[in-house]
Design an enzyme around this catalytic site. Structure first.
Site, PDB file in Angstrom:
ATOM      1  N   LYS A 187      -3.344  20.334  -3.446  1.00 21.75           N
ATOM      2  CA  LYS A 187      -4.524  20.096  -4.300  1.00 21.75           C
ATOM      3  C   LYS A 187      -5.868  20.447  -3.647  1.00 21.75           C
ATOM      4  O   LYS A 187      -6.858  19.763  -3.840  1.00 21.75           O
ATOM      5  CB  LYS A 187      -4.538  18.634  -4.775  1.00 21.75           C
ATOM      6  CG  LYS A 187      -3.396  18.305  -5.715  1.00 21.75           C
ATOM      7  CD  LYS A 187      -3.410  16.866  -6.181  1.00 21.75           C
ATOM      8  CE  LYS A 187      -2.743  15.946  -5.216  1.00 21.75           C
ATOM      9  NZ  LYS A 187      -2.387  14.644  -5.777  1.00 21.75           N
ATOM     10  N   ASP A 233       0.651   8.008  -5.728  1.00 16.86           N
ATOM     11  CA  ASP A 233       0.063   7.592  -7.015  1.00 16.86           C
ATOM     12  C   ASP A 233       1.123   7.361  -8.094  1.00 16.86           C
ATOM     13  O   ASP A 233       0.952   6.508  -8.967  1.00 16.86           O
ATOM     14  CB  ASP A 233      -0.991   8.594  -7.508  1.00 16.86           C
ATOM     15  CG  ASP A 233      -0.501  10.038  -7.571  1.00 16.86           C
ATOM     16  OD1 ASP A 233       0.634  10.310  -7.142  1.00 16.86           O
ATOM     17  OD2 ASP A 233      -1.262  10.904  -8.030  1.00 16.86           O
TER      18      ASP A 233
END
Length: 478
Positions: free
Chosen positions: A181, A217
């Site tokens: 990311k 997450d």
């Protein structure tokens, strides 16, 4: 706004003749047909995903498997008896969140959770500099948050949501395998992330923290949703990235000793395809997106699905149509030719257009294009094609996970809840419907409920901290 596809009869005739408009639409449809996956394709993707998941769980094939199936050391789900104040950190993208979570008792539901949070933007130099710079910045944000809430004097248990591939050695120790990311901070890969955070807190010296748990997450989302629905045993994120976790039978998790019970496994399925499993499904646009990314050859499944790449895929298809003289009179603006200019939020906005094309026209105008009504309709078709493939690809992966869970438990039917978070899932007008439909089609013996996580990453991390504290307290008293 319901999901309404652009249909041929809605297309308007421009100054050119009706037959030439129909010809143009048919040629566009032919180009876009590559994005369509039939049920057999999706079943094949699902079965390949399951094979890689099995390989990731086995000791002898784990290293070469593209789906790493990382154990999280989260084995128990929260009960109503953990109470107190917990701090949660959430690092998974360009924003970093600090959250104070108060876990209290509630007569009706067993417990209640209250949260206060603050978002901080991570500067580019911290993302791509050194690990020390990144974690010093994180410690600075924590210090600021503690000052704001006048709790610097307290030594609170801290749960850290860290949404990158980590090999856990315990619930509070995990080695960063590789950044994703857009992060590139040097000196972090191969090191214990909790150790890097503890060192940064120590360097500051103006507050103390007890880092008790680090989770992904997806895991935090699953735990947060479990608080709403006790059947929640799967967590999934579809946002900047795409990943899933689920409760796996301990006897199949060969990387960890122990046979009894279940452990949450972080699939890291974004890397699916790195062994060639997706080659016949990757189009020319996917290959350009991959080649121009900061991690070529990696996270190939994620690149077909997630919000980080969706807008760029649409832009590349639009340029192809321009080159074929099927769009914008064969003329693209300099801005449209610029990588990253068609943002993923535009895809959602185009598909949210009420039918008067105003929203589509405005977006294209900001990109330096003055479109005809037909151009607007074609752009909508492109967005629908890319986002539908994303939903279907993602659905095939999740169906693989849920079918595997049912088989492991030797159940004829499985009733299960999936907790989901992420901007694509939450904000795209049609993603949820398309995604849910495919998952259910591919899991005929399962009764699936989807719930959307609210503040999932932070609250889940705090609840896992509560679990970790309770487990530690139990071990001390034994």
């Amino acid at each position: 706004m319901p999901c309404v596809s652009s249909h041929l009869h809605q297309m308007v005739t421009m100054p050119c003749s009706y037959s030439s408009v129909v010809d143009k639409i048919l040629m566009v449809e032919q180009i876009l047909s590559e994005f369509r996956l039939n049920k057999e394709d999706l079943k094949e993707i699902m079965e390949r995903m399951q094979r890689e998941m099995d390989r990731g769980l086995r000791l002898e094939t784990h290293e070469e498997a593209s789906v790493k199936m990382l154990p999280t050391y989260v084995c128990s789900t929260p009960e109503g008896s953990e109470v107190g104040d917990f701090l949660a950190l959430d690092l998974g993208g360009t924003n970093f969140r600090v959250m104070l979570v108060k876990v209290g008792e509630d007569e009706e539901r067993g417990w209640k959770v209250e949260t206060k949070n603050q978002m901080y933007s991570i500067p580019e130099d911290a993302m791509t500099g050194t690990a020390e710079m990144l974690f010093d910045y994180i410690a600075e944000c924590i210090s600021d948050f503690l000052d704001r809430h006048h709790i610097k004097h307290k030594k609170l248990p801290l749960g850290f949501t860290f949404s990158f591939p980590v090999r856990h050695e315990d619930i509070d120790k995990g080695i960063l395998l590789n950044w994703t990311k857009g992060f590139k901070a040097s000196g972090a890969e191969g090191n214990n992330v909790v150790g890097l955070l503890r060192d940064a807190i120590k360097r500051r010296g103006d507050f103390e923290m007890d880092v008790v748990a680090m989770v992904n997450d997806t895991v935090a989302t699953m735990i947060s949703c479990y608080y709403e629905d006790r059947s929640c045993e799967v967590g999934m994120i579809v946002g900047t990235g795409c990943n899933a976790c689920y409760m796996e039978e301990m006897r199949t998790v060969e990387l960890v000793e122990g046979e009894k019970g279940r452990m949450c496994v972080n699939t890291e399925w974004g890397a699916f395809g790195e062994n060639g499993e997706l080659e016949e499904f990757r189009l020319e646009y996917d290959r350009v997106v991959d080649e121009t990314s900061i991690n070529p050859g990696q996270q190939l499944y994620e690149k077909l699905i997630s919000g980080k790449y969706m807008g760029e895929l649409v832009r590349l298809v639009l340029l192809k149509l321009v080159n074929e003289d099927l769009l914008f009179n064969g003329d693209a603006s300099d801005l449209l030719k610029t990588r990253g200019s068609f943002e993923t939020r535009y895809v959602s906005q185009v598909e949210s257009d009420s039918g008067d094309r105003k929203q589509i026209y405005n977006i294209l105008s900001t990109l330096g294009v003055l479109p005809s009504e037909l151009d607007c309709d074609i752009v909508r078709l492109v967005c629908e094609s890319v986002s539908t493939r994303s939903a279907h690809m993602c659905g095939a992966g999740l169906a693989g996970v849920i079918n595997l869970m049912r088989e492991r438990r030797s159940q004829e039917g499985l009733k299960i809840t999936v907790g989901v978070d992420g901007s694509v899932y939450k904000l795209h007008p049609c993603f949820q419907d398309r995604f849910h439909k495919i998952v259910r089609e591919l899991t005929p013996h399962c009764d699936i409920t989807f719930i959307q996580s609210e503040e999932g990453s932070g609250r889940g991390a705090a609840l896992i901290s509560a679990v970790a504290c309770k487990m530690a307290a139990c071990m001390l008293t034994q």
